[in-house]
Design an enzyme around this catalytic site. Structure first.
Site, PDB file in Angstrom:
ATOM      1  N   GLU A  49       0.824  -1.214   0.000  1.00 21.15           N
ATOM      2  CA  GLU A  49       0.000   0.000   0.000  1.00 21.15           C
ATOM      3  C   GLU A  49       0.858   1.263   0.000  1.00 21.15           C
ATOM      4  OE1 GLU A  49      -2.463  -3.354   1.325  1.00 21.15           O
ATOM      5  OE2 GLU A  49      -0.513  -2.583   1.974  1.00 21.15           O
ATOM      6  N   HIS A  86     -10.270  -5.508   9.316  1.00 20.40           N
ATOM      7  CA  HIS A  86     -10.814  -5.184   7.993  1.00 20.40           C
ATOM      8  C   HIS A  86     -12.168  -4.475   8.095  1.00 20.40           C
ATOM      9  CE1 HIS A  86      -7.953  -8.464   7.233  1.00 20.40           C
ATOM     10  NE2 HIS A  86      -7.844  -7.983   6.009  1.00 20.40           N
TER      11      HIS A  86
END
Length: 281
Positions: free
Chosen positions: A17, A86
């Protein structure tokens, strides 16, 4: 998208990321308008060095001589049983970063309009799409080219007894609460900021001046949540309008539970919104 536009425009990057976020800044600086897809909003923490310390500050550190038109698009939030790593809501973190813009669509039409506005913007924009809404919310989406202006909120339902300010997926919970409150002869106005950085303070103050009562709803924990910022604005600029304390509805101060049953207990919902409204109306 790869089949339609080819590998020169659609790049399937390695799972890093930080690298993805950083490469997009470089692309933006040389004239592209990159759209970064981060699979889960939780991993904004990994990309935050590039987003917060580079993308958001580049215009400032280079004396306003550059644009950084990069869009960071990600799915965030709970309600789908994805567990504590998440399902988090980090909107409030990035709303405190000068140089960024942060948008949170709550309807399909707003999702299209805000994304198109973000792509056209010359500053880095974080687009937070709630994963619970992806397959559960349907609505009209105009075919024509249009944008939803960044920094402009929307009244999703008119009312004059109380203003419910709700963000992202909580807008749908607020609308459900408003329908049920109607049965108690309480007419709730549902206000969706759509953008929290910049925030449409004018619309919020206009609504609260009309109703005199406010409930602020977000999925993130109440402690440290963006609702506190809205409450502070009301205390500073709207205190003469208020006829009751400002109420906030959010999650408890703990990680998102992995158990589906406990996650439902954890998340704000229409029932909790109604309870807060009845305390002040």
């Amino acid at each position: 998208l790869l089949d339609k536009f080819g590998p020169e425009r659609v790049i399937d990057a390695p799972l890093s990321e930080s690298a993805i976020a950083g490469c997009a800044i470089g692309a933006a600086l040389v004239g592209y308008r990159p759209i970064v897809e981060l699979m889960f909003g939780d991993f904004l923490t990994i990309a935050s060095e590039q987003i917060v310390n580079c993308a958001a500050k580049m215009r400032w550190s280079l004396g306003g001589e550059v644009d950084v038109p990069v869009v960071y698009r990600t799915a965030y939030g709970g309600g789908v049983g994805a567990g504590m790593h998440h399902s988090q809501c980090f909107d409030r973190w990035f709303a405190g970063v000068p140089g960024l813009k942060v948008v949170l669509p709550s309807t399909p039409s707003d999702a299209k309009g805000l994304l198109k506005a973000a792509i056209r913007d010359n500053d880095p924009v974080l687009v937070l799409e709630h994963k619970f809404l992806y397959k559960r919310l349907q609505g009209p989406v105009p075919d024509e080219d249009y944008i939803v202006p960044i920094g402009k909120g929307d009244i999703k339902r008119e009312g004059d007894d109380v203003t419910i300010i709700a963000m992202s997926a909580m807008v749908q919970q607020a609308l459900e609460a408003a329908v049920r409150l109607e049965q108690e002869n309480i007419h709730a106005e549902v206000l969706d900021p759509r953008t929290i950085l910049p925030l449409d303070e004018e619309l919020i103050l206009q609504s609260v001046e009309k109703t005199g009562k406010v409930v602020i709803v977000h999925e993130a924990p109440v402690i440290g949540g963006f609702g506190g910022e809205i409450a502070a604005i009301l205390a500073d600029k709207g205190i003469d309008f208020l006829e009751a304390p400002v109420k906030r509805v959010g999650a408890p101060f703990c990680p998102v539970p992995s158990s589906p049953e406990m996650e439902q207990f954890y998340l704000p919902n229409a029932e909790k919104i109604i309870k807060a409204v009845l305390e002040i109306v």
